[in-house]
Structure formats: C-alpha cells, structure tokens
Scaffold this motif. Structure first.
Motif, PDB file in Angstrom:
ATOM      1  N   PRO A  34       0.814  -1.216   0.000  1.00 25.61           N
ATOM      2  CA  PRO A  34       0.000   0.000   0.000  1.00 25.61           C
ATOM      3  C   PRO A  34       0.848   1.267   0.000  1.00 25.61           C
ATOM      4  CG  PRO A  34      -0.026  -1.011   2.181  1.00 25.61           C
ATOM      5  CD  PRO A  34       0.699  -1.960   1.275  1.00 25.61           C
ATOM      6  N   GLU A  36       0.770   5.541  -1.480  1.00 28.84           N
ATOM      7  CA  GLU A  36       0.285   6.826  -0.974  1.00 28.84           C
ATOM      8  C   GLU A  36      -1.229   6.941  -0.845  1.00 28.84           C
ATOM      9  OE1 GLU A  36       2.427  10.269  -2.850  1.00 28.84           O
ATOM     10  OE2 GLU A  36       3.306   8.631  -4.009  1.00 28.84           O
ATOM     11  N   GLU A  37      -1.975   6.500  -1.848  1.00 32.84           N
ATOM     12  CA  GLU A  37      -3.395   6.855  -1.931  1.00 32.84           C
ATOM     13  C   GLU A  37      -4.268   5.823  -1.215  1.00 32.84           C
ATOM     14  OE1 GLU A  37      -4.753   8.650  -5.669  1.00 32.84           O
ATOM     15  OE2 GLU A  37      -2.708   8.350  -6.421  1.00 32.84           O
ATOM     16  N   THR A  38      -4.186   5.822   0.106  1.00 35.25           N
ATOM     17  CA  THR A  38      -4.873   4.803   0.889  1.00 35.25           C
ATOM     18  C   THR A  38      -6.386   4.854   0.730  1.00 35.25           C
ATOM     19  OG1 THR A  38      -4.772   6.274   2.810  1.00 35.25           O
ATOM     20  CG2 THR A  38      -3.020   4.652   2.564  1.00 35.25           C
ATOM     21  N   SER A  66       4.257   3.574   2.368  1.00 37.99           N
ATOM     22  CA  SER A  66       3.808   4.834   2.985  1.00 37.99           C
ATOM     23  C   SER A  66       2.369   4.770   3.465  1.00 37.99           C
ATOM     24  CB  SER A  66       3.991   6.009   2.017  1.00 37.99           C
ATOM     25  OG  SER A  66       3.246   5.812   0.831  1.00 37.99           O
ATOM     26  N   GLY A  67       1.569   3.862   2.911  1.00 41.10           N
ATOM     27  CA  GLY A  67       0.180   3.745   3.326  1.00 41.10           C
ATOM     28  C   GLY A  67      -0.095   2.657   4.344  1.00 41.10           C
ATOM     29  N   ALA A  70      -1.993   3.789   7.687  1.00 39.05           N
ATOM     30  CA  ALA A  70      -3.406   4.133   7.516  1.00 39.05           C
ATOM     31  C   ALA A  70      -4.258   2.907   7.247  1.00 39.05           C
ATOM     32  CB  ALA A  70      -3.558   5.152   6.388  1.00 39.05           C
TER      33      ALA A  70
END
Length: 212
Positions: A34, A36-38, A66-67, A70
């Motif tokens: 996952p 950036e755009e979670t 990075s995700g 989240a």
C-alpha cells in the motif's frame, strides 16, 4: 493467477502499483504494497465488497509502504515483511525526508516472512521467494501462473540498485534464480508499470539478454 483476482491500483507521485488480491470464493483479501493513496485502496475494496485482512509487503521502500499505517489503522490487518528489510522499514521517516515529506514510523510488522514459506489466500497457495538486490529483504509472491514481483523485474527493465542496500549482481542472480525458473507463461505483476510475462522478459529484457 488461478482462481485469484489481482487488481492493480497505480497510485501516487511514484506511480507505484498497489494490488488488491482475493479469492472470489473466499473472504480472504490481501493488500500488497500500500503506497500513498490509501483512500483509493479502501474504496476499491469496498466497491468489490471485500474486507482487507492482510497487508503483504514485497519490500520497504517509501513508495511501497507509505500507506501501511493508515490501512492497518482502518482494517486492523496484520503486516507481513521480510526481516532483512526491517531497518529500512523503521527508517520510513528518514526516507520521507529525502523527498521533502513527513511520515511517522509505521506499525511494527506482525509477521516476518521467510524464504519458501507458503501463504494462503482462500484456496490458493502462494510461495514467498526471497529475491534481494533491490533491497536486502525483497520478496516475490509466487502463485499458480503469476508472480507479484515488486521492484525486482519490470517490463523491459529491472529494479534499481543505486539505493542503500541495492546490489546489481545480487539482483541479477535473484531474477535468474527466483523468476526465470518460472514457466514462460507466468504473468509478472510489477511494482511499477504494466504487467508482462516471464517468457517476454527472458527474450526481450535488455538486462537479461546482455544488451543493456
């Protein structure tokens, strides 16, 4: 991949491929890498009436993890990572600083992946293959007819080796040992760019044919 659905979700400034992977006949649903755009990942899972119950990581570069925080917070899904990439994973805030970003340390992995261990998604077994060279703990997930290859092998290219922990001879050895040993018809789902096949890369990839 036999009886699995693999949904690519290109996302973020790195154009990274996150994958939603599930067995339509079973509740198991895995999110691989996952980025950036979670919100997009969670929305895609909802749209398909799936509940993410595991997070698998091919490696720990910022564009692939990075995700994680989240998604873990939203789903409670356990995080699986090879231990050789733990230092890189724990250094996510430092990775982010290199790109002018601010990220908190991610949650600790719940399970440490081991070479040749078998993971299940519903009725389908996938094999973990340790394939270092891009990062020390990079793994690929190999199932019937397909491989989630992360940043080891791309259509017409291979992973970078100029980042900390990268090593060009090691990466080439990993590709030949872990991926070129697969049947030519095996579909390669890479961490960036379009899907390809082992056969196509064996014949045309300049890094594998000696023409790079």
């Amino acid at each position: 991949m036999s009886s699995l659905e693999i949904v690519a979700i290109p996302n973020g400034g790195f154009a990274e491929n996150c994958y939603l992977v599930f067995d339509p006949s079973h509740s198991d649903t895995v999110l691989v890498d996952p980025g950036e755009e979670t919100g997009r990942f969670l929305a895609e899972a909802r749209r398909r009436n799936r509940t993410i119950n595991a997070i698998w990581l091919t490696h720990a570069h910022i564009d692939h993890v990075s995700g994680v925080a989240a998604i873990h917070q939203a789903t409670g899904a356990p995080i699986l990572l090879h231990p050789a990439d733990l230092p890189l994973y724990r250094d996510l805030p430092k990775q982010a600083m290199l790109f002018g970003l601010r990220l908190l340390p991610p949650p600790e992995p719940d399970r440490r992946l081991a070479d040749r261990e078998e993971l299940q998604i519903g009725t389908v077994a996938l094999e973990v293959r340790h394939a270092p060279g891009h990062t020390p703990g990079h793994v690929c997930f190999v199932g019937p007819g397909a491989v989630l290859a992360g940043d080891v092998l791309f259509k017409g290219s291979i992973g970078r080796t100029d980042l900390p922990g990268g090593d060009y001879p090691t990466l080439l050895a990993s590709i030949r040992r872990e991926l070129l040993s697969l049947p030519d018809g095996t579909v390669v789902y890479p961490g960036h760019g379009p899907a390809t096949t082992i056969g196509e890369e064996r014949l045309t990839n300049p890094f594998l044919t000696g023409h790079a």
